[in-house]
Design a protein around this motif. Structure first.
Motif, PDB file in Angstrom:
ATOM      1  N   ALA A   1      15.706 -37.550 -49.385  1.00 36.82           N
ATOM      2  CA  ALA A   1      16.980 -36.638 -49.508  1.00 36.82           C
ATOM      3  C   ALA A   1      16.949 -35.453 -50.570  1.00 36.82           C
ATOM      4  O   ALA A   1      16.112 -35.409 -51.252  1.00 36.82           O
ATOM      5  N   ALA A   2      17.589 -34.395 -50.027  1.00 37.38           N
ATOM      6  CA  ALA A   2      17.410 -33.013 -50.750  1.00 37.38           C
ATOM      7  C   ALA A   2      18.658 -32.653 -51.351  1.00 37.38           C
ATOM      8  O   ALA A   2      19.595 -32.683 -50.543  1.00 37.38           O
ATOM      9  N   ILE A   3      18.793 -32.027 -52.471  1.00 41.69           N
ATOM     10  CA  ILE A   3      19.965 -31.902 -53.159  1.00 41.69           C
ATOM     11  C   ILE A   3      20.192 -30.486 -53.423  1.00 41.69           C
ATOM     12  O   ILE A   3      19.116 -29.978 -54.159  1.00 41.69           O
ATOM     13  N   HIS A   4      21.057 -29.758 -52.850  1.00 41.97           N
ATOM     14  CA  HIS A   4      21.105 -28.322 -53.061  1.00 41.97           C
ATOM     15  C   HIS A   4      21.954 -28.078 -54.609  1.00 41.97           C
ATOM     16  O   HIS A   4      23.173 -28.062 -54.673  1.00 41.97           O
ATOM     17  N   TYR A   5      21.057 -27.857 -55.401  1.00 40.50           N
ATOM     18  CA  TYR A   5      21.463 -27.699 -57.007  1.00 40.50           C
ATOM     19  C   TYR A   5      22.494 -26.599 -57.196  1.00 40.50           C
ATOM     20  O   TYR A   5      23.158 -26.583 -58.233  1.00 40.50           O
ATOM     21  N   ARG A   6      22.557 -25.648 -56.322  1.00 41.01           N
ATOM     22  CA  ARG A   6      23.612 -24.766 -56.573  1.00 41.01           C
ATOM     23  C   ARG A   6      24.883 -25.137 -56.372  1.00 41.01           C
ATOM     24  O   ARG A   6      25.934 -24.415 -56.820  1.00 41.01           O
ATOM     25  N   GLU A   7      25.095 -26.165 -55.557  1.00 40.75           N
ATOM     26  CA  GLU A   7      26.355 -26.640 -54.839  1.00 40.75           C
ATOM     27  C   GLU A   7      26.503 -27.945 -55.334  1.00 40.75           C
ATOM     28  O   GLU A   7      27.597 -28.399 -55.081  1.00 40.75           O
ATOM     29  N   GLN A   8      25.549 -28.901 -55.487  1.00 40.50           N
ATOM     30  CA  GLN A   8      25.570 -30.273 -56.011  1.00 40.50           C
ATOM     31  C   GLN A   8      25.198 -30.510 -57.427  1.00 40.50           C
ATOM     32  O   GLN A   8      24.137 -29.869 -57.913  1.00 40.50           O
ATOM     33  N   ASP A   9      25.855 -31.250 -58.043  1.00 38.63           N
ATOM     34  CA  ASP A   9      25.527 -31.941 -59.405  1.00 38.63           C
ATOM     35  C   ASP A   9      24.307 -32.814 -58.998  1.00 38.63           C
ATOM     36  O   ASP A   9      24.609 -34.053 -58.587  1.00 38.63           O
ATOM     37  N   PHE A  10      23.143 -32.543 -59.399  1.00 45.10           N
ATOM     38  CA  PHE A  10      21.972 -33.646 -59.112  1.00 45.10           C
ATOM     39  C   PHE A  10      22.143 -34.939 -59.740  1.00 45.10           C
ATOM     40  O   PHE A  10      21.768 -35.914 -59.162  1.00 45.10           O
ATOM     41  N   GLU A  11      22.609 -34.890 -61.052  1.00 47.09           N
ATOM     42  CA  GLU A  11      22.871 -36.441 -61.535  1.00 47.09           C
ATOM     43  C   GLU A  11      23.830 -37.116 -60.880  1.00 47.09           C
ATOM     44  O   GLU A  11      23.561 -38.467 -60.722  1.00 47.09           O
TER      45      GLU A  11
END
Length: 323
Positions: free
Chosen positions: A182-192
Motif C-alpha cells: 500500500a502507498a499512502i499519499h501523505y499530502r492528502e491522507q493521514d499516514f498514522e
C-alpha cells in the motif's frame, strides 16, 4: 566547486588523477550516482570527513585501472561498482577494495552505479539496525526515492509486507508497481490513521524514516509492540517537539539511526560482503533492480543536482561519464 550554495556553483575542472594506495583500487569511472548527501555537501551543510576527497560523489561504476599494494580481490580490467569516500564525480576515483562489488548480470555502468549508496544504506539500516525479519511489516517514508524504491524491493523479495508514504498519486502508483502492499499519499491522507487501518491497529514492525521533525510522534504511534524506528535523515528538521516518551515504553520501542559515510572501512566492507551474499543473487536473478529516473551527461552536473533538488523524481538521478 568554490564556496557553498546552489547548483550553479558546480563546474568541471582539471586535476591530477589520484594514485591507489594500500588496499585501494583506482577506478576509471563510467557512471556515478547523485545523492542527497551530495546536495548537502554542496550547500555547506555536510562537510566531508578530513580523510575524504573534497570532490562530490559517493558511488561509481567503472573499470579498475590500477590496484594498490596488498589488493587481492580485484585486478585491472575488472568491472565494479563501489561506495567511495568522496571523489565520485571524476574520471578516476579511489575505493577500498572491500567496498567494491561486481556488476550484476546484464547490468551496464549506469545501473551498476545506481546500487552502492542506496543498497548499502537500506541493508545496514533496515535489515541490520532495524532487524526486519521475514513476515514482519515495514513502513518506508519517501517510498519513491532511491532509498525507498530499493527498500520496497529488497524487503518484498525477502518476505516482508511493505507500506510507503509518497507525495503524489503518481509516486504512490510507482511504489505499488514495485511491490509495495500500500502507498499512502501523505499530502492528502493521514499516514498514522492509514497504518492503523492497514494493520488492524497492530502497527508496523520497522519504520525507515528520512523525514524527521513532526513525523517522530506519529511514527511512535504507528509502531507495533517491540517495533523499531531507524532514522537516516532529517529533511523536515532534527529538533522534535511533542514526543510522548510513554509511547516508547508501552511499545517497548527502539529508536535508532545512523549515517553511512562516517562508518569505518571495516564496517563498510562487512556491509558489502553481506550484500554480495544476500542481495546480489536477487539482482542477478532480476528480482530486484535499481529504479533510474534520468541520466545526465557529466557536463550537465548542475542540472542533475537541480533535478534531484526538485523532488519530482522516482528512483535515482545518474551521471554518465564514459562509454
Amino acid at each position: 566547486m568554490s564556496g557553498a550554495g546552489g547548483p550553479e556553483l558546480l563546474s568541471l575542472d582539471q586535476m591530477q588523477a589520484p594514485q591507489a594506495g594500500p588496499q585501494q583500487v583506482l577506478i576509471r569511472v563510467l557512471a556515478a550516482g547523485v545523492n542527497r548527501p551530495d546536495l548537502a555537501q554542496r550547500q555547506g551543510l555536510y562537510p566531508p570527513p578530513a580523510d575524504a576527497s573534497p570532490i562530490l560523489g559517493l558511488e561509481v561504476a567503472g573499470e579498475i585501472a590500477a590496484v594498490g599494494e596488498g589488493v587481492t580481490q580485484w585486478k585491472a580490467g575488472d568491472r565494479v561498482c563501489a561506495l567511495v569516500h568522496g571523489g565520485g564525480y571524476a574520471e578516476y576515483a579511489l575505493a577500498h577494495e572491500s567496498h567494491c562489488l561486481p556488476w550484476p548480470k546484464g547490468f551496464d555502468a549506469i545501473r551498476a552505479a545506481a546500487l552502492p549508496e542506496t543498497f548499502f544504506t537500506v541493508w545496514v539500516n533496515v535489515f541490520g539496525m532495524g532487524a526486519l525479519a521475514p513476515g514482519e511489516t515495514l513502513l518506508v517514508h519517501g517510498g519513491s526515492s532511491g532509498i525507498g524504491t530499493t527498500a520496497i524491493q529488497i524487503a518484498k523479495a525477502l518476505g516482508s509486507r511493505v507500506f510507503v508514504t509518497a507525495g503524489s498519486a503518481s509516486k504512490c502508483e510507482a511504489c505499488v508497481k514495485l511491490g509495495a502492499d500500500a502507498a499512502i499519499h501523505y499530502r492528502e491522507q493521514d499516514f498514522e490513521a492509514e497504518i492503523r487501518e492497514l494493520t488492524g491497529k497492530r502497527g508496523v514492525d520497522v519504520i525507515l524514516d528520512m523525514v524527521g521533525g513532526a513525523y517522530l510522534p506519529k511514527n511512535l504511534r504507528c509502531l507495533a509492540l517491540d517495533g523499531r524506528i531507524v532514522m537516516i535523515a532529517t529533511m523536515q528538521g532534527a529538533k522534535v517537539d511533542g514526543v510522548d516518551l510513554r509511547e516508547i515504553m508501552k511499545r517497548r520501542a527502539r529508536l535508532t539511526g545512523s549515517m553511512l559515510r562516517p562508518r569505518s572501512v571495516a564496517e563498510k566492507g562487512e556491509i558489502a560482503a553481506d550484500l554480495r551474499e544476500h542481495v546480489w543473487p536477487l539482482l542477478d536473478a532480476g528480482r530486484v533492480a535499481p529504479v533510474i529516473e534520468r541520466v545526465f551527461a557529466f557536463e550537465d552536473i548542475a542540472k542533475a543536482h537541480a533535478a534531484l533538488e526538485a523532488g519530482s523524481h522516482v528512483g535515482k538521478i545518474m551521471l554518465k561519464l564514459g562509454d
